[in-house]
Design a protein around this motif. Structure first.
Motif, PDB file in Angstrom:
ATOM      1  N   LEU A 118      -2.227  63.745  54.126  1.00 31.20           N
ATOM      2  CA  LEU A 118      -1.270  64.293  53.167  1.00 31.20           C
ATOM      3  C   LEU A 118      -0.825  65.716  53.474  1.00 31.20           C
ATOM      4  O   LEU A 118       0.283  66.111  53.105  1.00 31.20           O
ATOM      5  CB  LEU A 118      -1.884  64.271  51.760  1.00 31.20           C
ATOM      6  N   VAL A 119      -1.707  66.499  54.137  1.00 28.87           N
ATOM      7  CA  VAL A 119      -1.455  67.932  54.310  1.00 28.87           C
ATOM      8  C   VAL A 119      -1.398  68.322  55.782  1.00 28.87           C
ATOM      9  O   VAL A 119      -1.760  67.542  56.670  1.00 28.87           O
ATOM     10  CB  VAL A 119      -2.535  68.778  53.591  1.00 28.87           C
ATOM     11  N   VAL A 120      -0.975  69.576  56.026  1.00 31.71           N
ATOM     12  CA  VAL A 120      -0.795  70.051  57.405  1.00 31.71           C
ATOM     13  C   VAL A 120      -2.024  70.776  57.954  1.00 31.71           C
ATOM     14  O   VAL A 120      -2.092  71.067  59.150  1.00 31.71           O
ATOM     15  CB  VAL A 120       0.431  70.997  57.493  1.00 31.71           C
ATOM     16  N   ALA A 121      -3.007  71.070  57.122  1.00 30.29           N
ATOM     17  CA  ALA A 121      -4.168  71.864  57.544  1.00 30.29           C
ATOM     18  C   ALA A 121      -5.183  71.032  58.311  1.00 30.29           C
ATOM     19  O   ALA A 121      -5.221  69.802  58.203  1.00 30.29           O
ATOM     20  CB  ALA A 121      -4.843  72.491  56.330  1.00 30.29           C
ATOM     21  N   ASP A 122      -6.026  71.729  59.058  1.00 35.43           N
ATOM     22  CA  ASP A 122      -7.169  71.107  59.725  1.00 35.43           C
ATOM     23  C   ASP A 122      -8.351  71.200  58.767  1.00 35.43           C
ATOM     24  O   ASP A 122      -9.114  72.165  58.792  1.00 35.43           O
ATOM     25  CB  ASP A 122      -7.464  71.832  61.039  1.00 35.43           C
ATOM     26  N   ILE A 123      -8.496  70.205  57.919  1.00 34.16           N
ATOM     27  CA  ILE A 123      -9.569  70.205  56.918  1.00 34.16           C
ATOM     28  C   ILE A 123     -10.929  69.979  57.582  1.00 34.16           C
ATOM     29  O   ILE A 123     -11.939  70.537  57.165  1.00 34.16           O
ATOM     30  CB  ILE A 123      -9.321  69.120  55.845  1.00 34.16           C
ATOM     31  N   ALA A 124     -10.941  69.180  58.646  1.00 33.45           N
ATOM     32  CA  ALA A 124     -12.193  68.852  59.328  1.00 33.45           C
ATOM     33  C   ALA A 124     -12.879  70.093  59.890  1.00 33.45           C
ATOM     34  O   ALA A 124     -14.111  70.150  59.953  1.00 33.45           O
ATOM     35  CB  ALA A 124     -11.938  67.832  60.434  1.00 33.45           C
ATOM     36  N   GLU A 125     -12.106  71.085  60.310  1.00 37.04           N
ATOM     37  CA  GLU A 125     -12.699  72.273  60.939  1.00 37.04           C
ATOM     38  C   GLU A 125     -13.257  73.266  59.921  1.00 37.04           C
ATOM     39  O   GLU A 125     -13.949  74.219  60.304  1.00 37.04           O
ATOM     40  CB  GLU A 125     -11.669  72.983  61.819  1.00 37.04           C
TER      41      GLU A 125
END
Length: 419
Positions: A118-125
């Motif tokens: 859904l989003v543009v961020a790197d949530i995993a990092e």
């Protein structure tokens, strides 16, 4: 006249069935009184139709002037003037009620994959208890909303998004949730009914530390923790805010938010602040307001928000609208969001932006006189040829061309706490 008066009476009796209204009209004075009564009643009914935060009655008791905002009744200011409240936040500490914002928990082992769809961020990092500002984007590259996603160590993502987009955001997440569940992924949404207050200003840390066992110096910008705050348990404290100052946002059980707010206000450093100060503070900090400065017709690149797009996500091009957004990062877009400074008459939203020779090259999206800088500040979108800092252009105010200068943002240096 009597026919007009009779219509007013019928309207009053329709709005308030139990109101006994005298039907003998003898003067224009009575008409005025009826008009005043009708206006007052209509205002009351409009207020009653608005959603209210758990602090609504407290705001009224404290002299808050209530206005409509995104379908909610919210305080625009208190007894202090807008400017006094703005400066108090810059110099001391203020509390803002932001309980109208949408708070969501994303559960399940596939929660990161879900959010990254859904989003543009790197949530995993993100590290445990670290958050980031990010954007919901659509397939055309437009911005659906801006939001903060925090990767907690409690097995869920904590998401805060804008009140004005609450219905749209919840529907957007529910739609994607259905797709994920159909595909067999493990993910669930929980929409919270907690209150949310923002405590902002240079003395926030000293004020809040008095009610915390945890060492606040270890909680840096965009990190979060669960804590008991001034004996109120089950609070989530996130070091962030919308003012450019050091600050926190505290998610607190509704039943305890008045108690917590009252305890914070026992410190003479702390005052309540409303939407008026919040808007001028965020503009000085160069922060976007959804619906004004960003929307579904603007891309992250046009909005000068490329930094929100994770490097891995750019390379993978695996977020909504990536095929449009990623090429824009290297190529120039036709327009871009810039800061503007000027003297003279204030520059407001929708003011046309002009080239030196008077051609329309853009439009102001937000603007106000800066209480700190004592000059006008604004942001808006201009043609690519006029985006360089220091460029002299114009705005049209009351049909007159007024000189402005393209300026870097933030206009006032931010003071986020990095440790």
């Amino acid at each position: 006249m009597q026919q007009f008066n009779a219509k007013l009476i019928n309207l009053l009796e329709t709005l308030v069935p139990h109101l006994k209204v005298c039907k003998i009209i003898k003067s224009e004075v009575t008409v005025f009184l009826l008009c005043t009564c009708t206006t007052s009643l209509m205002f009351s009914f409009c207020q009653a139709a608005l959603k209210k935060t758990p602090l609504f009655d407290f705001h009224r008791e404290q002299g808050g002037k209530m206005v409509e905002f995104a379908g909610w009744s919210m305080p625009v200011q208190y007894k202090d003037s807008h400017i006094a409240s703005h400066m108090h936040t810059r110099e001391h500490c203020s509390i803002f009620d932001v309980s109208h914002m949408l708070q969501t928990k994303v559960h399940g082992k596939d929660r990161v994959k879900f959010m990254e769809s859904l989003v543009v961020a790197d949530i995993a990092e993100l590290k445990d208890n670290q958050g980031t500002l990010t954007l919901f984007t659509n397939e055309k590259g437009g911005i659906i909303d801006d939001l903060i996603v925090t990767k907690t160590d409690q097995g869920y993502l904590y998401v805060v998004s804008n009140a004005g987009c609450a219905e749209k955001d919840s529907a957007h997440m529910k739609g994607r949730l259905a797709e994920f569940k159909y595909a067999g992924f493990d993910v669930d949404l929980e929409f919270l009914d907690c209150a949310l207050i923002a405590v902002q200003g240079p003395t926030m840390s000293r004020v809040l530390q008095a009610g915390l066992k945890e060492d606040l110096s270890k909680l840096t910008f965009m990190t979060s923790t669960l804590a008991t705050v001034f004996e109120v348990p089950d609070c989530r404290v996130t070091r962030c805010g919308y003012t450019g100052e050091d600050g926190v946002e505290i998610s607190v059980p509704q039943s305890r938010v008045v108690e917590l707010t009252e305890k914070l206000l026992t410190n003479s450093e702390v005052k309540l602040a409303g939407l008026g100060a919040r808007d001028s503070l965020r503009l000085e900090a160069g922060l976007c307001l959804y619906g004004n400065d960003i929307d579904e017709t603007t891309t992250p690149v046009e909005a000068a928000l490329v930094w929100t797009i994770g490097k891995r996500r750019r390379q993978a091009k695996d977020f909504p609208g990536a095929d449009i957004i990623v090429p824009q990062i290297k190529a120039k877009t036709a327009k871009k969001r810039v800061g503007l400074v000027s003297t003279g008459p204030p520059v407001r939203q929708h003011t046309p932006i002009l080239s030196p020779d008077g051609k329309v090259i853009g439009e102001v999206t937000s603007g106000c006189p800066s209480p700190c800088l004592k000059r006008n500040i604004a942001m808006g979108y201009v043609d690519a040829a006029f985006t360089k800092n220091g460029t002299g252009i114009q705005v049209e105010v009351r049909k007159k061309a007024v000189p402005v200068t393209v300026s870097k943002m933030p206009f006032v240096p931010t003071k986020y706490y990095s440790g």
